[in-house]
Design a protein around this motif. Structure first.
Motif, PDB file in Angstrom:
ATOM      1  N   PHE A 236       0.827  -1.213   0.000  1.00 54.70           N
ATOM      2  CA  PHE A 236       0.000   0.000   0.000  1.00 54.70           C
ATOM      3  C   PHE A 236       0.861   1.263   0.000  1.00 54.70           C
ATOM      4  O   PHE A 236       0.369   2.340   0.321  1.00 54.70           O
TER       5      PHE A 236
ATOM      6  N   GLU B   7      -8.419 -13.362  -5.590  1.00 54.31           N
ATOM      7  CA  GLU B   7      -7.670 -14.514  -5.081  1.00 54.31           C
ATOM      8  C   GLU B   7      -7.486 -15.609  -6.130  1.00 54.31           C
ATOM      9  O   GLU B   7      -7.773 -16.777  -5.896  1.00 54.31           O
TER      10      GLU B   7
ATOM     11  N   GLU C  64       0.550   6.715   9.745  1.00 56.66           N
ATOM     12  CA  GLU C  64       0.236   5.388  10.235  1.00 56.66           C
ATOM     13  C   GLU C  64      -0.090   5.426  11.724  1.00 56.66           C
ATOM     14  O   GLU C  64       0.593   6.086  12.491  1.00 56.66           O
TER      15      GLU C  64
ATOM     16  N   GLU D 191      -5.243   6.309  12.936  1.00 59.27           N
ATOM     17  CA  GLU D 191      -6.647   5.931  12.878  1.00 59.27           C
ATOM     18  C   GLU D 191      -7.196   5.509  14.232  1.00 59.27           C
ATOM     19  O   GLU D 191      -8.356   5.693  14.514  1.00 59.27           O
TER      20      GLU D 191
ATOM     21  N   GLU E 231     -12.342  -7.754  10.393  1.00 61.46           N
ATOM     22  CA  GLU E 231     -11.215  -8.671  10.181  1.00 61.46           C
ATOM     23  C   GLU E 231     -11.629 -10.067   9.739  1.00 61.46           C
ATOM     24  O   GLU E 231     -10.768 -10.899   9.444  1.00 61.46           O
TER      25      GLU E 231
ATOM     26  N   ARG F 249      -8.250 -11.707   3.650  1.00 60.80           N
ATOM     27  CA  ARG F 249      -7.827 -10.312   3.494  1.00 60.80           C
ATOM     28  C   ARG F 249      -8.077  -9.795   2.091  1.00 60.80           C
ATOM     29  O   ARG F 249      -8.474  -8.645   1.901  1.00 60.80           O
ATOM     30  N   GLU F 250      -7.810 -10.627   1.092  1.00 57.67           N
ATOM     31  CA  GLU F 250      -7.994 -10.176  -0.288  1.00 57.67           C
ATOM     32  C   GLU F 250      -9.484  -9.981  -0.601  1.00 57.67           C
ATOM     33  O   GLU F 250      -9.863  -9.028  -1.265  1.00 57.67           O
TER      34      GLU F 250
ATOM     35  N   ASN G  24     -11.690  -9.190   1.529  1.00 54.58           N
ATOM     36  CA  ASN G  24     -12.060  -7.971   2.248  1.00 54.58           C
ATOM     37  C   ASN G  24     -11.605  -6.710   1.522  1.00 54.58           C
ATOM     38  O   ASN G  24     -12.270  -5.677   1.570  1.00 54.58           O
ATOM     39  N   LEU G  25     -10.466  -6.815   0.839  1.00 52.67           N
ATOM     40  CA  LEU G  25     -10.011  -5.679   0.036  1.00 52.67           C
ATOM     41  C   LEU G  25     -11.056  -5.385  -1.055  1.00 52.67           C
ATOM     42  O   LEU G  25     -11.396  -4.233  -1.326  1.00 52.67           O
TER      43      LEU G  25
ATOM     44  N   SER H  83      -9.485   1.200  -1.232  1.00 44.19           N
ATOM     45  CA  SER H  83      -9.885   0.216  -0.224  1.00 44.19           C
ATOM     46  C   SER H  83      -8.685  -0.182   0.610  1.00 44.19           C
ATOM     47  O   SER H  83      -7.590  -0.393   0.080  1.00 44.19           O
ATOM     48  N   PHE H  84      -8.891  -0.265   1.912  1.00 44.13           N
ATOM     49  CA  PHE H  84      -7.873  -0.808   2.798  1.00 44.13           C
ATOM     50  C   PHE H  84      -8.288  -2.166   3.345  1.00 44.13           C
ATOM     51  O   PHE H  84      -7.596  -2.734   4.184  1.00 44.13           O
TER      52      PHE H  84
ATOM     53  N   GLU I 138      -9.314  -5.003   5.526  1.00 47.27           N
ATOM     54  CA  GLU I 138      -9.299  -5.080   6.988  1.00 47.27           C
ATOM     55  C   GLU I 138      -7.993  -4.545   7.566  1.00 47.27           C
ATOM     56  O   GLU I 138      -7.722  -4.711   8.753  1.00 47.27           O
ATOM     57  N   GLU I 139      -7.167  -3.892   6.737  1.00 47.07           N
ATOM     58  CA  GLU I 139      -5.807  -3.557   7.167  1.00 47.07           C
ATOM     59  C   GLU I 139      -5.734  -2.378   8.120  1.00 47.07           C
ATOM     60  O   GLU I 139      -4.757  -2.225   8.836  1.00 47.07           O
ATOM     61  N   LYS I 140      -6.745  -1.502   8.113  1.00 43.39           N
ATOM     62  CA  LYS I 140      -6.665  -0.312   8.970  1.00 43.39           C
ATOM     63  C   LYS I 140      -7.924  -0.189   9.828  1.00 43.39           C
ATOM     64  O   LYS I 140      -8.758   0.688   9.610  1.00 43.39           O
ATOM     65  N   PRO I 141      -8.028  -1.044  10.823  1.00 44.87           N
ATOM     66  CA  PRO I 141      -9.226  -1.009  11.660  1.00 44.87           C
ATOM     67  C   PRO I 141      -9.322   0.293  12.458  1.00 44.87           C
ATOM     68  O   PRO I 141      -8.308   0.833  12.899  1.00 44.87           O
TER      69      PRO I 141
ATOM     70  N   PRO J 221      -9.168  -1.743  17.155  1.00 40.55           N
ATOM     71  CA  PRO J 221      -8.349  -2.949  17.009  1.00 40.55           C
ATOM     72  C   PRO J 221      -8.924  -4.186  17.719  1.00 40.55           C
ATOM     73  O   PRO J 221      -8.304  -5.246  17.690  1.00 40.55           O
TER      74      PRO J 221
END
Lengths: 437, 186
Positions: free
Chosen positions: A224, A297, B31, B34, B122, B126-127, B129-130, B158-159, B161-164, B167
């Motif tokens: 990213f 995926e 970073e 958030e 989460e 992950r993909e 979710n992206l 889109s992030f 689930e990478e930037k909750p 947490p």
């Protein structure tokens, strides 16, 4: 249970604990968790290697933990060893037979020029009273663990008939949170047992989906760093990296074709991912799927003819197959309302997926030719299944004690191994190919 | 008579201030920000929102009033995070007025630009979710377009689930993480 049986078991537990304590110093810990009976596990002993005092690594210990963690071997704990074999002389096989093992590995290290060793190993059939394998591996001092994995691979293949995958590497993403709350995302590679971790890329922004090139020389992954997801390819030997697919839109989920010439990936231009294939040499992009569903995926079948991928075109994520040249997609998973993140076994027969099972996301397998889905794990958030190159184990991400760790489960679900690294949140594992270097 | 160029510059300045002052909870550049949520910016701290209203510059009254709504808790414009149901990219009915208000503002001021950041909880891959985050952002963009906002005024990112935002690992946290953040830029 009789005392005569529980004593050896206690010895085994103590030995394992001592081994774990030892391993934790070097940074990685393997904890074996045999989920079901290991009846039929092959009883074997790895005797202390002669000449080991000249080296810093215990090659015999590497072989022992490799074989034990495979779940196919029951290794004799050292307190029950009847003797310490003398290098150059045959072991007392009658005594080892008495100790209850069918096989024995003996060996020795000798200097082979500055900073180099020759490791000599012999696999004995204790019952038949004769050697099965007698060979040497040459290694630099810092590669002695690798020599141990190579010996374990030979022993494993001789006794199971299946190629060993101990001498392979894994890639994963580790997340470190600093005291001020900021995070670092590290792309790591390590030996298959989690030892010798090394950072190949370090970013303040999330990293995702590492994928090994078929020759094991490059990693494709998602970063990213540009403010949005994009796909990068990095050469491991030189560290050279480049964004392979720039321009408009978001690109993610890279997967190498078996010939290493193309990457399948998910590309979104206006808010919706579709599967595309990128020809690396020319940069030419061809689109495989269309429509409003999330298609992502992708993963190639080993023959390169088909691509499996996740799509929610039926309303929920399920796995589909499409010809690599395009055409209609065929649905593969039907059981349950969530099946995603497919990986294909190296022989093309099995699919590992993330399956929503009674409230938990778990690793499951199914036959690509049809058949029931088999749930292999019992976690809450198990993710990212990745087959070992021999198809025996599936590496995946799970959580333990509040953080992400890696684990592996055998394809039949009978053996689970947890692999953790301290002080890190670990995720996104990818098992590399057989090594040719 | 206020000059149109001045007006545009002021709008852009206000938008920039809003961005700095915590409209952005995404941490796209910083970073870790958030989790802290709205709060004083560490960068450009000499520029405080108080000075925005006091800028000595000819100002179109109407524009000023509209943009002040972005910080007025009584205005739907002050709400710049839209929440979603599990595994859904449909803007829930209770959030549609908020999205519509932002869409109308964009339609009224074609120089305004927003970044729509899609996020998920989460659970699941992950993909995938992206992809879900991307589609949530697109769903918000489509609703804004219905109000007259132009495609060029909105960018989607889109992030997953990478930037909750939270947490945690329970439904309370997940509900806060399934969201699209509307970030005014430039």
């Amino acid at each position: 249970m009789s005392t005569s049986r529980s004593l050896p078991r206690l010895a085994a537990i103590l030995y394992t604990s001592a081994l774990l304590a030892l391993c934790s110093r070097v940074g990685a810990v393997l904890e074996v968790e045999i989920t079901q009976g290991v009846e039929g596990a092959i009883p074997i002993a790895i005797a202390p290697f002669g000449g080991a005092e000249i080296a810093s690594e215990h090659v015999d210990g590497v072989i022992e933990s490799d074989l034990r963690n495979s779940g196919l071997f029951e290794t004799l704990p050292p307190p029950r060893f009847p003797e310490t074999p003398t290098p150059g002389q045959p072991p007392n096989l009658a005594a080892w037979r008495q100790a209850g093992v069918d096989y024995l590995v003996t060996g020795s290290l000798s200097p082979d020029g500055p900073g180099r060793y020759t490791v000599h190993a012999v696999l004995w059939n204790v019952l038949a009273g004769r050697p099965l394998l007698d060979f040497s591996v040459r290694a630099a001092a810092q590669a002695l663990r690798r020599a141990g994995h190579q010996i374990a691979d030979r022993v494993y293949q001789e006794l199971t008939g299946e190629r060993g995958a101990f001498d392979t590497r894994i890639a994963y993403v580790a997340v470190r949170t600093r005291p001020d709350g900021t995070r670092r995302y590290l792309l790591q590679i390590a030996d298959s047992d989690g030892h010798n971790p090394r950072t190949v890329y370090d970013s303040p922004q999330p990293l995702l989906s590492p994928a090994w090139s078929p020759d094991g020389r490059r990693l494709a992954y998602v970063s990213f760093e540009s403010g949005r997801a994009a796909v990068y390819v990095q050469e491991l030997a030189t560290g050279h990296r480049q964004q392979v697919s720039g321009g408009r839109g978001t690109r993610s989920a890279p997967a190498w074709s078996p010939d290493g010439q193309r990457l399948a990936l998910a590309l979104s231009v206006e808010g919706n991912f579709d599967i595309h294939v990128l020809e690396l040499a020319s940069g030419r992009l061809s689109r495989l799927t269309f429509g409003r569903a999330i298609d992502t995926e992708p993963v190639w079948s080993p023959d390169g003819k088909a691509i499996f991928f996740t799509s929610d075109r039926s309303g929920r994520p399920q796995v589909y197959r499409i010809a690599a040249s395009g055409g209609p997609a065929q649905r593969i998973t039907f059981e349950g309302r969530y099946n995603a993140s497919p990986d294909v076994s190296p022989d093309g027969r099995w699919l590992a997926v993330v399956h929503l099972d009674r409230g938990g996301y778990r690793i499951a397998t199914l036959d690509t030719a049809g058949g029931a889905l088999q749930v292999l794990t019992d976690g809450r958030l198990d993710e990212s299944p990745s087959f070992a190159p021999n198809g025996r184990l599936i590496l995946y991400a799970t959580e333990h004690a509040g953080r992400g760790v890696l684990a592996a489960v055998s394809r039949d679900g009978r053996v689970r191994v947890r692999l953790s690294t301290p002080d890190e949140d670990v995720r996104e594992p990818a098992w590399g190919p057989y090594r040719h270097d | 008579m206020p000059d149109a160029r001045h007006l545009t510059r002021l709008i852009l300045l206000l938008a920039a201030l809003l961005t700095l002052h915590g409209c952005s909870t995404s941490g796209g550049k910083k970073e870790g920000a958030e989790e802290a949520g709205p709060g004083p910016a560490t960068e450009g701290a000499e520029v405080t929102p108080g000075t925005a209203a006091g800028v000595a510059m000819p100002l179109g009254d109407e524009a000023r009033i509209d943009l002040e709504y972005l910080d007025d808790p009584a205005s739907p414009l002050s709400q710049r995070v839209v929440y979603f149901d599990f595994d859904s990219d449909v803007v829930p009915p209770e959030w549609r007025d908020v999205v519509a208000a932002h869409g109308k503002l964009l339609a009224k001021y074609p120089d305004l630009h927003v970044r729509l950041e899609g996020h998920t909880d989460e659970r699941g891959s992950r993909e995938y979710n992206l992809g879900l985050g991307e589609r949530r952002a697109r769903a918000v963009a489509e609703r804004m377009r219905l109000e007259g906002a132009q495609q060029t005024q909105m960018s989607i990112v889109s992030f997953g689930e990478e930037k909750p935002a939270d947490p945690g690992h329970d439904e309370t946290a997940w509900a806060k993480n399934r969201r699209v953040e509307i970030v005014y830029e430039r």
